[in-house]
Design a protein around this motif. Structure first.
Motif, short mmCIF file in Angstrom:
data_model
loop_
_atom_site.label_atom_id
_atom_site.label_comp_id
_atom_site.label_asym_id
_atom_site.label_seq_id
_atom_site.Cartn_x
_atom_site.Cartn_y
_atom_site.Cartn_z
N THR A 121 3.52 20.48 25.07
CA THR A 121 3.49 20.82 23.64
C THR A 121 2.48 20.00 22.86
O THR A 121 2.08 20.39 21.76
CB THR A 121 4.89 20.65 23.02
OG1 THR A 121 5.39 19.35 23.32
CG2 THR A 121 5.85 21.69 23.56
N GLU A 245 7.84 27.87 30.41
CA GLU A 245 6.85 28.02 29.34
C GLU A 245 7.51 28.23 27.98
O GLU A 245 8.50 28.95 27.85
CB GLU A 245 5.92 29.20 29.64
CG GLU A 245 5.07 29.04 30.88
CD GLU A 245 4.10 27.90 30.75
OE1 GLU A 245 3.65 27.62 29.63
OE2 GLU A 245 3.79 27.28 31.79
N TRP A 246 6.90 27.59 26.94
CA TRP A 246 7.46 27.70 25.60
C TRP A 246 7.43 29.13 25.08
O TRP A 246 8.38 29.59 24.45
CB TRP A 246 6.70 26.78 24.64
CG TRP A 246 6.94 25.34 24.91
CD1 TRP A 246 6.10 24.47 25.53
CD2 TRP A 246 8.13 24.60 24.62
NE1 TRP A 246 6.69 23.23 25.65
CE2 TRP A 246 7.94 23.29 25.09
CE3 TRP A 246 9.34 24.92 24.01
CZ2 TRP A 246 8.90 22.30 24.96
CZ3 TRP A 246 10.30 23.94 23.88
CH2 TRP A 246 10.08 22.65 24.36
N THR A 247 6.36 29.83 25.33
CA THR A 247 6.27 31.22 24.84
C THR A 247 7.32 32.10 25.52
O THR A 247 7.90 32.98 24.89
CB THR A 247 4.86 31.78 25.11
OG1 THR A 247 4.52 31.57 26.48
CG2 THR A 247 3.83 31.09 24.23
N LYS A 249 10.22 31.04 26.69
CA LYS A 249 11.53 30.66 26.13
C LYS A 249 11.80 31.43 24.84
O LYS A 249 12.92 31.90 24.60
CB LYS A 249 11.57 29.16 25.85
CG LYS A 249 11.66 28.28 27.08
CD LYS A 249 11.67 26.82 26.69
CE LYS A 249 11.73 25.92 27.92
NZ LYS A 249 11.69 24.49 27.57
N GLN A 250 10.76 31.57 24.01
CA GLN A 250 10.95 32.31 22.76
C GLN A 250 11.33 33.76 23.02
O GLN A 250 12.14 34.34 22.30
CB GLN A 250 9.65 32.27 21.95
CG GLN A 250 9.29 30.89 21.44
CD GLN A 250 7.97 30.92 20.71
OE1 GLN A 250 7.76 31.77 19.83
NE2 GLN A 250 7.08 30.00 21.04
N THR A 260 17.43 27.55 22.31
CA THR A 260 16.67 26.48 22.96
C THR A 260 16.21 25.48 21.92
O THR A 260 16.18 25.78 20.72
CB THR A 260 15.45 27.05 23.73
OG1 THR A 260 14.93 26.04 24.59
CG2 THR A 260 14.35 27.53 22.79
N ILE A 262 13.15 23.22 20.42
CA ILE A 262 11.69 23.26 20.33
C ILE A 262 11.22 22.05 19.53
O ILE A 262 11.69 21.83 18.41
CB ILE A 262 11.21 24.57 19.68
CG1 ILE A 262 11.48 25.75 20.61
CG2 ILE A 262 9.72 24.50 19.35
CD1 ILE A 262 10.92 27.07 20.13
N ALA A 266 5.37 22.19 18.86
CA ALA A 266 5.29 23.56 19.33
C ALA A 266 5.74 24.58 18.29
O ALA A 266 5.64 25.78 18.51
CB ALA A 266 6.13 23.72 20.60
#
Length: 319
Positions: A121, A245-247, A249-250, A260, A262, A266
């Motif tokens: 991030t 991956e953060w994207t 997770k979204q 989740t 964040i 990020a």
């Protein structure tokens, strides 16, 4: 740069006991060869003519004793041996001159290589802004970057494979005995909820209110992740989906498959069908972000200006 080591004896033709080649002798040789005169060379070198003659004699002795110049009524002329030496003398002195310049550039962070790593991030905004500012000021420095978790990045720093690492306190405090920690920012946490979630409109949420939720995490084990904070609040989060991956997770959150955590770094890239609510708990401190360098080691000259760029980027993000 006092001298250049020659090889003694054998096929090199220098004979046993040959002296080291002094760069001062080579410089005197090049001046005499270029000017065709001991007198003019001595003037350019700010030496006496006899001093230049001694340097040439020493060079001739080190190279086996053959004369390098024929002394003429008006000036001097290179012998066959002197003509053979000339390109090598130019190459050696030129290489030493380039070395001096390279070292000067390193000290001024004008050249060189900087190897650094960062957690994922930090690459959203903190690191890219720092890279842009650094490159504008030091375009000659080559940057190599790698992404990783804090633990492995610190290991690579210890092993000398990185010059600097951007790390965080996710999973607990950072060791200070082996690393110098340069504070960049304190990063609050958000909980990402589906837009239609009943708690999506809250001004802030304590983690305890989310104990019954399904969680999306980068690891099935909360320890060492952002969800470590839940353990400190007395409940073990139910990890329903492991997503790195953060994207991604979204996407799981937006589909209603769980919630989740964040970090603020990020939060800029969060999609519109996901609601972000600040985590507010006295027992959940903000995550601290540091630039780490190995303690007790000489730093690459470009480390300090890159640290300055990281601090500047951190101030812009938190200001």
């Amino acid at each position: 740069m006092a001298g250049m080591q020659t090889t003694h004896g054998g096929a090199d033709g220098l004979g046993p006991g040959a002296a080291d080649l002094s760069t001062y002798w080579l410089r005197a040789f090049l001046e005499v060869a270029g000017e065709g005169s001991f007198t003019v060379a001595a003037r350019r070198l700010s030496l006496t003519q006899s001093a230049v003659s001694r340097q040439i004699a020493s060079l001739e002795a080190a190279l086996g004793g053959a004369p390098l110049f024929d002394r003429l009524p008006r000036g001097v002329r290179l012998t066959a041996h002197g003509r053979a030496v000339l390109p090598h003398a130019r190459a050696v002195t030129g290489q030493l001159s380039r070395l001096r310049q390279e070292l000067t550039d390193l000290e001024g962070a004008a050249r060189g290589l900087l190897r650094f790593g960062a957690f994922a991030t930090a690459d959203v905004a903190l690191v890219p802004r720092a890279i842009a500012a650094f490159r504008a000021r030091h375009p000659g420095v080559t940057l190599t970057r790698e992404e990783g978790f804090t633990g492995p990045l610190l290991t690579r720093l210890t092993d000398g494979e990185l010059d600097l690492a951007v790390v965080s306190t996710t999973g607990g405090p950072l060791p200070q005995d082996a690393y110098e920690l340069h504070h960049l920012l304190d990063e609050p946490l958000y909980v990402a909820l589906p837009a239609a979630h009943p708690l999506a409109g809250e001004a802030a949420l304590g983690l305890a209110r989310l104990a019954g939720e399904d969680w999306i995490s980068g690891s099935a084990e909360p320890a060492g992740t952002l969800l470590d904070a839940a353990l400190r609040h007395g409940f073990r989060p139910r990890v329903a989906h492991v997503v790195a991956e953060w994207t991604a997770k979204q996407g799981y959150v937006a589909a209603g498959l769980g919630v989740t955590l964040i970090p603020a770094l990020a939060a800029q890239g969060v999609r519109q069908d996901v609601a972000l609510v600040p985590v507010h708990d006295e027992g959940t401190p903000a995550r601290a972000v540091y630039a780490a360098t190995a303690r007790g080691r000489s730093r690459a000259p470009s480390v300090e200006p890159f640290l300055a760029a990281l601090r500047e980027s951190g101030r812009l993000l938190t200001g």
